[in-house]
Design a protein around this motif. Structure first.
Motif, mmCIF file in Angstrom:
data_model
loop_
_atom_site.group_PDB
_atom_site.id
_atom_site.type_symbol
_atom_site.label_atom_id
_atom_site.label_comp_id
_atom_site.label_asym_id
_atom_site.label_seq_id
_atom_site.Cartn_x
_atom_site.Cartn_y
_atom_site.Cartn_z
ATOM 1 N N TYR A 158 46.029 41.432 46.041
ATOM 2 C CA TYR A 158 46.328 42.936 44.820
ATOM 3 C C TYR A 158 44.578 42.818 44.157
ATOM 4 C CZ TYR A 158 50.817 43.245 45.818
ATOM 5 O OH TYR A 158 52.178 42.943 46.903
ATOM 6 N N GLN A 159 44.245 43.446 43.682
ATOM 7 C CA GLN A 159 43.043 43.803 42.622
ATOM 8 C C GLN A 159 43.377 43.091 41.502
ATOM 9 O OE1 GLN A 159 39.788 44.625 43.617
ATOM 10 N NE2 GLN A 159 38.950 44.023 42.027
ATOM 11 N N LEU A 160 42.805 42.726 41.014
ATOM 12 C CA LEU A 160 42.562 41.960 39.451
ATOM 13 C C LEU A 160 42.254 42.830 38.440
ATOM 14 C CD1 LEU A 160 41.985 37.772 39.642
ATOM 15 C CD2 LEU A 160 44.341 38.923 39.104
ATOM 16 N N GLU A 161 42.309 43.166 37.116
ATOM 17 C CA GLU A 161 42.195 43.280 36.264
ATOM 18 C C GLU A 161 40.070 43.281 35.597
ATOM 19 O OE1 GLU A 161 44.550 44.304 32.839
ATOM 20 O OE2 GLU A 161 46.248 45.303 33.905
ATOM 21 N N GLU A 162 40.703 42.238 35.763
ATOM 22 C CA GLU A 162 38.793 41.574 35.496
ATOM 23 C C GLU A 162 38.559 40.491 35.907
ATOM 24 O OE1 GLU A 162 39.392 38.802 31.370
ATOM 25 O OE2 GLU A 162 39.274 40.346 30.964
ATOM 26 N N LYS A 163 37.815 40.151 36.632
ATOM 27 C CA LYS A 163 37.646 38.613 37.037
ATOM 28 C C LYS A 163 38.716 37.593 37.233
ATOM 29 C CE LYS A 163 33.743 36.182 39.778
ATOM 30 N NZ LYS A 163 32.128 35.929 40.171
ATOM 31 N N ARG A 164 38.809 36.357 38.434
ATOM 32 C CA ARG A 164 39.621 35.184 37.386
ATOM 33 C C ARG A 164 38.291 33.842 37.909
ATOM 34 N NH1 ARG A 164 45.202 35.260 38.847
ATOM 35 N NH2 ARG A 164 45.456 36.654 37.237
ATOM 36 N N PHE A 165 37.749 33.392 36.286
ATOM 37 C CA PHE A 165 36.625 33.109 36.562
ATOM 38 C C PHE A 165 36.952 31.839 35.962
ATOM 39 C CE2 PHE A 165 32.706 33.726 36.169
ATOM 40 C CZ PHE A 165 31.723 32.804 36.283
ATOM 41 N N GLY A 166 36.608 30.823 36.224
ATOM 42 C CA GLY A 166 37.066 29.177 35.540
ATOM 43 C C GLY A 166 37.835 28.330 35.865
ATOM 44 N N VAL A 167 38.047 27.205 35.331
ATOM 45 C CA VAL A 167 38.267 26.799 35.640
ATOM 46 C C VAL A 167 39.930 26.055 34.549
ATOM 47 C CG1 VAL A 167 38.485 23.456 35.757
ATOM 48 C CG2 VAL A 167 36.492 25.007 35.742
ATOM 49 N N PHE A 168 40.808 26.387 35.351
ATOM 50 C CA PHE A 168 42.136 26.930 35.177
ATOM 51 C C PHE A 168 43.174 25.049 35.157
ATOM 52 C CE2 PHE A 168 40.780 30.999 35.983
ATOM 53 C CZ PHE A 168 40.584 31.476 34.933
ATOM 54 N N LEU A 169 44.242 24.772 34.552
ATOM 55 C CA LEU A 169 45.330 24.377 33.932
ATOM 56 C C LEU A 169 46.245 24.969 35.670
ATOM 57 C CD1 LEU A 169 46.296 21.559 33.214
ATOM 58 C CD2 LEU A 169 47.305 22.583 31.913
ATOM 59 N N HIS A 170 46.962 23.367 36.308
ATOM 60 C CA HIS A 170 47.625 24.201 37.499
ATOM 61 C C HIS A 170 48.945 22.450 37.277
ATOM 62 C CE1 HIS A 170 43.570 26.007 38.885
ATOM 63 N NE2 HIS A 170 44.543 26.743 39.583
ATOM 64 N N LYS A 171 49.984 22.526 37.974
ATOM 65 C CA LYS A 171 50.520 22.203 37.846
ATOM 66 C C LYS A 171 51.433 21.888 39.578
ATOM 67 C CE LYS A 171 54.475 25.634 37.378
ATOM 68 N NZ LYS A 171 55.339 25.880 36.497
ATOM 69 N N ILE A 172 52.532 20.661 39.281
ATOM 70 C CA ILE A 172 52.424 20.479 41.063
ATOM 71 C C ILE A 172 53.930 21.036 41.274
ATOM 72 C CG2 ILE A 172 52.966 18.485 42.689
ATOM 73 C CD1 ILE A 172 51.154 16.928 41.389
ATOM 74 N N ASN A 173 55.066 21.874 42.239
ATOM 75 C CA ASN A 173 55.609 22.226 41.671
ATOM 76 C C ASN A 173 56.306 21.218 43.196
ATOM 77 O OD1 ASN A 173 54.566 24.577 41.364
ATOM 78 N ND2 ASN A 173 55.077 25.618 42.477
#
Length: 306
Positions: A158-173
C-alpha cells in the motif's frame, strides 16, 4: 571462518581495511570444509555500495561463506560499470542449475510502481519460484520483501501518505524465534520506503509469523515457521550515512523530503548521524546464517528441495 570473495572485488579491500576477516578464493580452496553457498540477487542501483553493506554483515560469522552475485538480464544497472558487472556478476541462467544454502534478494527503488510494471518482474518471479526448490533459506529485504510476500502469498503493498524515512524503534514479538535470538527487547532499524504491507494481511497467512514490528514503522521481520523464507521490511544493512545520502540527494533534486526520523543528532542534518542499529544488524544476519541456514541446510547441497 571468514567470508570468501574475489580479492579484486571492491568489498575485499573495504572490509580488510575495517579489520574484518575476509579470505580470497585461492586460500579458501586449501581448506577441507564445505562453505555455505550464498547467492545475492542485487537489485540496488548502486551495486558496489550494496555489496559492501551486505558482505560486511555476512562476514561476522565463524562459518566460511562463499558468495555468488546475481544481476538481472532483463534490466541492466545504469549506476554500476559494465566492467564490474561483467567481472563479478552472473545472470540467473548461469546459476539456475545450481543449489544454494541461502539467497538474499535486496531492495530496489521501484516500490511506487505496480509489481507487474517493473521491467524485471517476470525474471524475478522465475527466480523466486526457483528458490523454493534450489535454496534452503531466502532472505528478502525491503522491496524484495514486499515482492516476495506478494508473489508467494498474494499480500499486497500500500502507498504511504509520506515516505517512511528514518530509524525506528522495534519490539520483538517472539523472543524464542531463532532469527531474533540475542536481540534486546527493543531495538532500532532504518527504513526508507514509500509503500508498506499491513499486519492484518500477514496474519491471514497461517504459514507466516510476525517476529518483530514497530508502532511507527509497522511489521518488520516476518518468517515462515520453517525459516525457509524470511522477509525484512527495512534496511538493517545500511551504513551510517546511507539515509543522509538519500536525504541530500532528494534535497538537491528539489523533492519533498522530511529529515529522517531519529537519525541526526538534534534533528540537525549538519551533525553526524547516530548509528543505533549496527549491533542488531550483526545479530540478525548472524542468526540467519547460523540458525536459518547452517544448522538446517543439508550437508549434501544437492539434497535441498521444497
Amino acid at each position: 571462518m571468514p567470508i570468501t570473495i574475489p580479492s579484486e572485488l571492491p568489498a575485499y579491500k573495504v572490509l580488510r581495511d575495517e579489520n574484518i576477516f575476509v579470505m580470497n578464493n585461492e586460500r579458501a580452496n586449501t581448506q577441507d570444509i564445505r562453505p555455505l553457498k550464498i547467492a545475492v540477487l542485487n537489485l540496488m542501483p548502486k551495486k558496489i555500495q550494496a555489496e559492501n553493506q551486505i558482505l560486511r554483515y555476512l562476514s561476522n560469522t565463524p562459518l566460511q561463506v562463499e558468495i555468488t552475485l546475481i544481476q538481472t538480464k532483463s534490466y541492466t544497472s545504469q549506476n554500476t560499470s559494465a566492467e564490474h558487472l561483467n567481472k563479478f556478476y552472473n545472470y540467473f541462467d548461469e546459476v539456475c542449475n545450481k543449489k544454494f544454502d541461502g539467497l538474499i534478494i535486496t531492495g530496489a527503488p521501484v516500490e511506487q510502481m505496480e509489481f507487474e510494471e517493473v521491467t524485471y518482474w517476470n525474471e524475478l518471479k522465475e527466480i523466486m519460484e526457483w528458490s523454493r526448490s534450489n535454496v534452503f533459506s531466502t532472505l528478502h529485504i525491503c522491496w524484495g520483501a514486499q515482492a516476495g510476500l506478494y508473489y508467494h502469498y498474494g499480500i499486497p503493498k500500500y502507498q504511504l501518505e509520506e515516505k517512511r524515512f528514518g530509524v525506528f524503534l522495534h519490539k520483538i514479538n517472539n523472543e524464542r524465534a531463532e532469527l531474533t535470538r540475542g536481540l534486546s527487547d527493543s531495538f532500532y532499524a532504518p527504513h526508507s520506503r514509500h509503500t508498506t504491507v499491513l499486519k492484518e494481511d500477514v496474519m491471514k497467512v497461517k504459514e507466516l509469523e510476525i517476529l518483530s514490528e514497530s508502532d511507527e514503522a509497522g511489521v518488520f521481520m516476518i518468517g515462515t515457521k520453517d525459516n525457509r523464507k524470511i522477509f525484512i521490511t527495512g534496511h538493517l544493512e545500511y551504513d551510517r550515512d546511507t539515509l543522509k545520502d538519500e536525504y541530500d540527494r532528494d534535497k538537491e533534486k528539489g523533492l519533498a523530503i522530511n529529515i529522517p526520523r531519529n537519525y541526526f543528532t538534534d534533528d540537525n542534518p549538519e551533525l553526524k548521524p547516530d548509528m543505533r542499529w549496527r549491533g542488531s544488524a550483526h545479530i540478525v544476519f548472524a542468526n540467519w546464517l547460523n540458525y536459518c541456514v547452517y544448522q538446517n541446510t543439508p550437508f549434501n547441497i544437492e539434497d535441498i528441495k521444497k
